[in-house]
Motif scaffolding. Structure first.
Motif, PDB file in Angstrom:
ATOM      1  N   ASN A  17       0.681  -1.226   0.067  1.00 20.34           N
ATOM      2  CA  ASN A  17      -0.168  -0.101   0.006  1.00 20.34           C
ATOM      3  C   ASN A  17       0.916   1.162   0.001  1.00 20.34           C
ATOM      4  O   ASN A  17       0.585   2.204  -0.395  1.00 20.34           O
ATOM      5  CB  ASN A  17      -0.970   0.138   1.076  1.00 20.34           C
ATOM      6  CG  ASN A  17      -2.076  -0.962   0.929  1.00 20.34           C
ATOM      7  OD1 ASN A  17      -2.609  -1.297  -0.084  1.00 20.34           O
ATOM      8  ND2 ASN A  17      -2.595  -1.609   2.320  1.00 20.34           N
ATOM      9  N   ILE A  18       2.075   1.074   0.677  1.00 19.33           N
ATOM     10  CA  ILE A  18       2.905   2.549   0.526  1.00 19.33           C
ATOM     11  C   ILE A  18       3.503   2.519  -0.799  1.00 19.33           C
ATOM     12  O   ILE A  18       3.384   3.722  -1.354  1.00 19.33           O
ATOM     13  CB  ILE A  18       3.897   2.251   1.633  1.00 19.33           C
ATOM     14  CG1 ILE A  18       3.481   1.796   3.058  1.00 19.33           C
ATOM     15  CG2 ILE A  18       4.944   3.452   1.527  1.00 19.33           C
ATOM     16  CD1 ILE A  18       4.624   1.663   4.143  1.00 19.33           C
ATOM     17  N   GLY A  19       3.898   1.571  -1.311  1.00 21.02           N
ATOM     18  CA  GLY A  19       4.282   1.539  -2.816  1.00 21.02           C
ATOM     19  C   GLY A  19       3.203   1.829  -3.482  1.00 21.02           C
ATOM     20  O   GLY A  19       3.633   2.844  -4.633  1.00 21.02           O
ATOM     21  N   ARG A  50       5.345  -2.512  -6.367  1.00 17.66           N
ATOM     22  CA  ARG A  50       3.971  -1.949  -6.403  1.00 17.66           C
ATOM     23  C   ARG A  50       4.256  -0.448  -6.736  1.00 17.66           C
ATOM     24  O   ARG A  50       3.472   0.436  -7.236  1.00 17.66           O
ATOM     25  CB  ARG A  50       3.259  -1.894  -5.010  1.00 17.66           C
ATOM     26  CG  ARG A  50       2.719  -3.423  -4.648  1.00 17.66           C
ATOM     27  CD  ARG A  50       1.781  -3.803  -5.665  1.00 17.66           C
ATOM     28  NE  ARG A  50       0.519  -2.953  -5.504  1.00 17.66           N
ATOM     29  CZ  ARG A  50      -0.455  -2.988  -4.430  1.00 17.66           C
ATOM     30  NH1 ARG A  50      -0.340  -4.017  -3.587  1.00 17.66           N
ATOM     31  NH2 ARG A  50      -1.537  -2.130  -4.579  1.00 17.66           N
ATOM     32  N   ALA A  51       5.287   0.078  -6.517  1.00 18.14           N
ATOM     33  CA  ALA A  51       5.561   1.574  -6.840  1.00 18.14           C
ATOM     34  C   ALA A  51       5.651   1.966  -8.331  1.00 18.14           C
ATOM     35  O   ALA A  51       5.495   2.792  -8.718  1.00 18.14           O
ATOM     36  CB  ALA A  51       6.795   2.061  -6.015  1.00 18.14           C
ATOM     37  N   SER A  52       6.105   0.496  -9.081  1.00 24.99           N
ATOM     38  CA  SER A  52       6.177   0.726 -10.635  1.00 24.99           C
ATOM     39  C   SER A  52       6.976   1.834 -11.020  1.00 24.99           C
ATOM     40  O   SER A  52       6.399   2.540 -11.894  1.00 24.99           O
ATOM     41  CB  SER A  52       4.727   0.776 -10.973  1.00 24.99           C
ATOM     42  OG  SER A  52       4.037  -0.553 -10.578  1.00 24.99           O
ATOM     43  N   GLY A  53       8.282   2.106 -10.614  1.00 21.90           N
ATOM     44  CA  GLY A  53       9.094   3.209 -11.177  1.00 21.90           C
ATOM     45  C   GLY A  53       8.965   4.393 -10.299  1.00 21.90           C
ATOM     46  O   GLY A  53       9.783   5.353 -10.570  1.00 21.90           O
ATOM     47  N   ALA A  54       8.042   4.330  -9.278  1.00 21.30           N
ATOM     48  CA  ALA A  54       7.967   5.460  -8.271  1.00 21.30           C
ATOM     49  C   ALA A  54       8.716   5.517  -7.192  1.00 21.30           C
ATOM     50  O   ALA A  54       8.574   6.015  -6.066  1.00 21.30           O
ATOM     51  CB  ALA A  54       6.509   6.038  -8.017  1.00 21.30           C
TER      52      ALA A  54
END
Length: 281
Positions: A17-19, A50-54
């Motif tokens: 959820n953080i990502g 889960r951040a997917s590049g962020a």
């Protein structure tokens, strides 16, 4: 404007959820993420995935022990709330929140915090009482459960819409560019624009910026100490006194000078109380 909007997550338990929150922020041009007492690892492999590049947002996100520290420099703090509360608080829709942001962030050093609670229990009443206003996403009442990152995405989208609405439009692309303004003139123009925006929203140009969250918290601590010394407030039987006083002053949005005046009154009251003859009534 967007770089001065802070997303604050409190007690997040799932790293994913953080990502996913970092991804939602990056999609909308936000980058200031703060974590308060996370229960999950914010830089785990799952969070980064889960951040997917962020993941740059994750690596730069500071971790705080409490909400006060995370929003100390913010002038407006808005808590996301999915439930009605015993003590009503000023409530905004996501769209109304977005429309309010340009005026709130007109000054270069102004910051706004959007606060989200735990996945299972949300924000506590004490945390919500440290917010100037609450924002509620009007979901389907038959199924109102909203994933944390999805809630962040909705508010981040409204922030971006507000930012886009205030971008200059290129109405005359073939016109010669205007000469560059001298630095002093540019600063004065920015100040005048901020004042004009504030006047458009509140009907009058203001002389001092709003008090920061840290200023307000120091005031509330001072106020409670004084009321206890005056025997007006019994912390063992609070009867929502401090909560109602918080609501009053949060709603009033005192500026820095007003907070200084109020604290001066409290200090004078404390001094007078300390020097008063015990036999006086």
């Amino acid at each position: 404007m967007l770089e001065r909007i802070r997303i604050v997550l409190i007690g997040t338990s799932h790293p994913g959820n953080i990502g996913a929150t970092a991804r939602a922020m990056h999609n909308m041009g936000l980058a200031d993420l703060a974590l308060v007492a996370p229960r999950g690892e914010s830089r785990s492999a799952e969070a980064i995935s889960r951040a997917s590049g962020a993941d740059k947002i994750l690596h730069h996100a500071p971790v705080y022990d409490d909400l006060e520290s995370a929003v100390a420099d913010c002038r407006l703090v808005v808590g996301a709330s999915a439930r009605s509360r015993t003590l009503p608080w000023p409530m905004l829709t996501p769209r109304a929140l977005g429309e309010r942001l340009p005026a709130e962030l007109a000054e270069a050093d102004a910051r706004v915090a959007l606060v989200f609670g735990r996945e299972d229990t949300g924000l506590t009443n004490a945390e919500l009482q440290r917010c100037h206003a609450h924002v509620h996403i009007p979901t389907n009442p038959d199924y109102s459960s909203l994933n944390l990152a999805a809630a962040v995405q909705v508010l981040a989208y409204e922030c971006r819409l507000a930012w886009l609405a205030h971008q200059p439009t290129d109405a005359t692309p073939e016109a010669d560019p205007a000469p560059a303004m001298p630095r002093d003139a540019e600063a004065e123009a920015a100040k005048a624009a901020a004042s004009a925006e504030h006047e458009a929203v509140f009907g009058i140009a203001w002389d001092h910026p709003p008090a920061s969250h840290a200023d307000l918290e120091r005031f509330f601590d001072h106020l409670e100490r004084t009321l206890i010394a005056l025997e007006f407030h019994d912390p063992d039987k609070p009867r929502q006194l401090m909560a109602r006083l918080r609501r009053l002053y949060m709603r009033a949005r005192p500026d820095q000078m007003e907070i200084n005046i109020l604290r001066g009154i409290l200090s004078a009251t404390e001094k007078k109380t300390a020097t008063r003859d015990p036999g006086e009534s």
